[in-house]
Design a protein around this motif. Structure first.
Motif, PDB file in Angstrom:
ATOM      1  N   GLU A 191      67.209 -27.978 -40.411  1.00  0.00           N
ATOM      2  CA  GLU A 191      66.034 -28.214 -41.239  1.00  0.00           C
ATOM      3  C   GLU A 191      64.849 -27.418 -40.724  1.00  0.00           C
ATOM      4  OE1 GLU A 191      63.346 -32.010 -42.442  1.00  0.00           O
ATOM      5  OE2 GLU A 191      65.530 -32.270 -42.493  1.00  0.00           O
ATOM      6  N   GLU A 192      64.182 -26.707 -41.629  1.00  0.00           N
ATOM      7  CA  GLU A 192      63.007 -25.908 -41.302  1.00  0.00           C
ATOM      8  C   GLU A 192      61.778 -26.807 -41.214  1.00  0.00           C
ATOM      9  OE1 GLU A 192      61.718 -21.939 -43.295  1.00  0.00           O
ATOM     10  OE2 GLU A 192      63.448 -22.721 -44.393  1.00  0.00           O
ATOM     11  N   PRO A 193      60.922 -26.600 -40.221  1.00  0.00           N
ATOM     12  CA  PRO A 193      59.685 -27.397 -40.186  1.00  0.00           C
ATOM     13  C   PRO A 193      58.744 -26.973 -41.316  1.00  0.00           C
ATOM     14  CG  PRO A 193      59.714 -25.800 -38.395  1.00  0.00           C
ATOM     15  CD  PRO A 193      61.034 -25.701 -39.091  1.00  0.00           C
ATOM     16  N   VAL A 194      57.973 -27.909 -41.805  1.00  0.00           N
ATOM     17  CA  VAL A 194      56.990 -27.621 -42.848  1.00  0.00           C
ATOM     18  C   VAL A 194      55.828 -26.875 -42.201  1.00  0.00           C
ATOM     19  CG1 VAL A 194      55.388 -28.660 -44.501  1.00  0.00           C
ATOM     20  CG2 VAL A 194      57.663 -29.644 -44.173  1.00  0.00           C
ATOM     21  N   ALA A 195      55.381 -25.796 -42.841  1.00  0.00           N
ATOM     22  CA  ALA A 195      54.260 -25.014 -42.322  1.00  0.00           C
ATOM     23  C   ALA A 195      52.944 -25.700 -42.669  1.00  0.00           C
ATOM     24  CB  ALA A 195      54.287 -23.609 -42.920  1.00  0.00           C
ATOM     25  N   GLN A 196      51.915 -25.351 -41.915  1.00  0.00           N
ATOM     26  CA  GLN A 196      50.563 -25.776 -42.249  1.00  0.00           C
ATOM     27  C   GLN A 196      49.995 -24.741 -43.211  1.00  0.00           C
ATOM     28  OE1 GLN A 196      48.087 -27.216 -38.864  1.00  0.00           O
ATOM     29  NE2 GLN A 196      49.775 -26.390 -37.649  1.00  0.00           N
ATOM     30  N   PHE A 197      48.981 -25.113 -43.971  1.00  0.00           N
ATOM     31  CA  PHE A 197      48.287 -24.171 -44.846  1.00  0.00           C
ATOM     32  C   PHE A 197      46.864 -24.012 -44.335  1.00  0.00           C
ATOM     33  CE2 PHE A 197      50.904 -24.992 -48.989  1.00  0.00           C
ATOM     34  CZ  PHE A 197      52.012 -24.425 -48.402  1.00  0.00           C
ATOM     35  N   HIS A 198      46.340 -22.800 -44.470  1.00  0.00           N
ATOM     36  CA  HIS A 198      44.978 -22.504 -44.032  1.00  0.00           C
ATOM     37  C   HIS A 198      44.246 -21.786 -45.158  1.00  0.00           C
ATOM     38  CE1 HIS A 198      41.666 -21.227 -41.416  1.00  0.00           C
ATOM     39  NE2 HIS A 198      41.753 -20.058 -42.027  1.00  0.00           N
ATOM     40  N   THR A 199      43.055 -22.269 -45.505  1.00  0.00           N
ATOM     41  CA  THR A 199      42.229 -21.594 -46.506  1.00  0.00           C
ATOM     42  C   THR A 199      41.299 -20.623 -45.788  1.00  0.00           C
ATOM     43  OG1 THR A 199      42.309 -23.529 -47.946  1.00  0.00           O
ATOM     44  CG2 THR A 199      40.590 -21.911 -48.398  1.00  0.00           C
ATOM     45  N   VAL A 200      41.401 -19.365 -46.143  1.00  0.00           N
ATOM     46  CA  VAL A 200      40.606 -18.299 -45.524  1.00  0.00           C
ATOM     47  C   VAL A 200      39.137 -18.483 -45.885  1.00  0.00           C
ATOM     48  CG1 VAL A 200      40.231 -15.788 -45.444  1.00  0.00           C
ATOM     49  CG2 VAL A 200      42.569 -16.699 -45.618  1.00  0.00           C
ATOM     50  N   VAL A 201      38.287 -18.350 -44.871  1.00  0.00           N
ATOM     51  CA  VAL A 201      36.837 -18.375 -45.082  1.00  0.00           C
ATOM     52  C   VAL A 201      36.275 -17.021 -44.694  1.00  0.00           C
ATOM     53  CG1 VAL A 201      36.612 -20.877 -44.729  1.00  0.00           C
ATOM     54  CG2 VAL A 201      36.366 -19.335 -42.786  1.00  0.00           C
ATOM     55  N   SER A 202      35.064 -16.750 -45.122  1.00  0.00           N
ATOM     56  CA  SER A 202      34.405 -15.488 -44.808  1.00  0.00           C
ATOM     57  C   SER A 202      34.378 -15.285 -43.291  1.00  0.00           C
ATOM     58  CB  SER A 202      32.981 -15.504 -45.359  1.00  0.00           C
ATOM     59  OG  SER A 202      32.353 -14.273 -45.130  1.00  0.00           O
ATOM     60  N   ILE A 252      50.952 -21.106 -42.326  1.00  0.00           N
ATOM     61  CA  ILE A 252      50.886 -21.013 -40.869  1.00  0.00           C
ATOM     62  C   ILE A 252      52.137 -21.726 -40.345  1.00  0.00           C
ATOM     63  CG2 ILE A 252      49.529 -21.422 -38.798  1.00  0.00           C
ATOM     64  CD1 ILE A 252      48.035 -19.749 -40.928  1.00  0.00           C
ATOM     65  N   PRO A 253      53.193 -20.961 -40.081  1.00  0.00           N
ATOM     66  CA  PRO A 253      54.445 -21.604 -39.642  1.00  0.00           C
ATOM     67  C   PRO A 253      54.371 -22.076 -38.198  1.00  0.00           C
ATOM     68  CG  PRO A 253      54.680 -19.238 -39.568  1.00  0.00           C
ATOM     69  CD  PRO A 253      53.312 -19.510 -40.149  1.00  0.00           C
ATOM     70  N   SER A 254      55.232 -23.013 -37.889  1.00  0.00           N
ATOM     71  CA  SER A 254      55.357 -23.480 -36.517  1.00  0.00           C
ATOM     72  C   SER A 254      55.961 -22.366 -35.679  1.00  0.00           C
ATOM     73  CB  SER A 254      56.275 -24.706 -36.507  1.00  0.00           C
ATOM     74  OG  SER A 254      56.627 -25.024 -35.185  1.00  0.00           O
ATOM     75  N   LEU A 255      55.604 -22.287 -34.422  1.00  0.00           N
ATOM     76  CA  LEU A 255      56.188 -21.271 -33.538  1.00  0.00           C
ATOM     77  C   LEU A 255      57.565 -21.668 -33.039  1.00  0.00           C
ATOM     78  CD1 LEU A 255      53.158 -20.025 -31.405  1.00  0.00           C
ATOM     79  CD2 LEU A 255      54.341 -18.830 -33.250  1.00  0.00           C
ATOM     80  N   ASP A 256      57.984 -22.896 -33.280  1.00  0.00           N
ATOM     81  CA  ASP A 256      59.301 -23.367 -32.815  1.00  0.00           C
ATOM     82  C   ASP A 256      60.420 -22.727 -33.598  1.00  0.00           C
ATOM     83  OD1 ASP A 256      57.960 -24.942 -31.033  1.00  0.00           O
ATOM     84  OD2 ASP A 256      57.969 -26.698 -32.336  1.00  0.00           O
TER      85      ASP A 256
END
Length: 153
Positions: free
Chosen positions: A95-106, A149-153
């Motif tokens: 099973e693949e870990p769920v990635a985090q999401f990041h909203t880009v800011v200026s 933003i995927p996990s590094l594991d």
């Protein structure tokens, strides 16, 4: 995965914003399906419906990463404010870990984002690779864009 929020007026211009009629919503959904398929993601029975600024996505992705990328392609489209993810993932041996999401800011760079999430700016290629083919170059990110933003594991 659920409902994801995006910045409605940021993103790729796949269709005009403010779609209201059923015919226009169907056309927008068709263009979104085409955008996903053009990127070559392996999703069986892909179906997208657009209702005002919400896109609902169904289908079976070949991996968790593909599922997340489809959500990002749809959500990072101008005029889409949220994505209701109703996709499933083919059962995998690991099973693949769920990635985090990041909203880009200026002022964000992939290096800055990598430093925030991984503690090391030199890990930016991990983020770049996790967002291909939506990203064509590490320097081509924009405020309002949402990245995996995927996990590094």
């Amino acid at each position: 995965m659920g409902l994801f929020s995006f910045i409605k007026n940021a993103g790729a211009k796949v269709f005009g914003i403010g779609k209201t009629t059923e015919e226009e919503a169907a056309e927008a959904a068709s263009k979104l399906v085409n955008a996903v398929e053009t990127l070559g993601f392996n999703v069986t029975d892909l179906n997208i419906e657009v209702d005002d600024e919400t896109a609902t996505v169904w289908g079976e992705a070949d991996s968790q990463a593909t599922r997340e990328k489809v959500v990002l392609v749809v959500g990072n489209t101008e005029g889409i404010g949220s994505v209701d993810d109703r996709m499933t993932v083919v059962v995998a041996e690991v099973e693949e870990p769920v990635a985090q999401f990041h909203t880009v800011v200026s002022g964000d760079t992939l290096g800055k984002i990598a430093k925030t999430y991984y503690g090391n700016a030199m890990k930016y290629p991990v983020i770049f690779e996790a967002n291909k083919p939506m990203l064509s170059h590490p320097d081509k990110i924009y405020p309002g864009q949402v990245l995996r933003i995927p996990s590094l594991d």
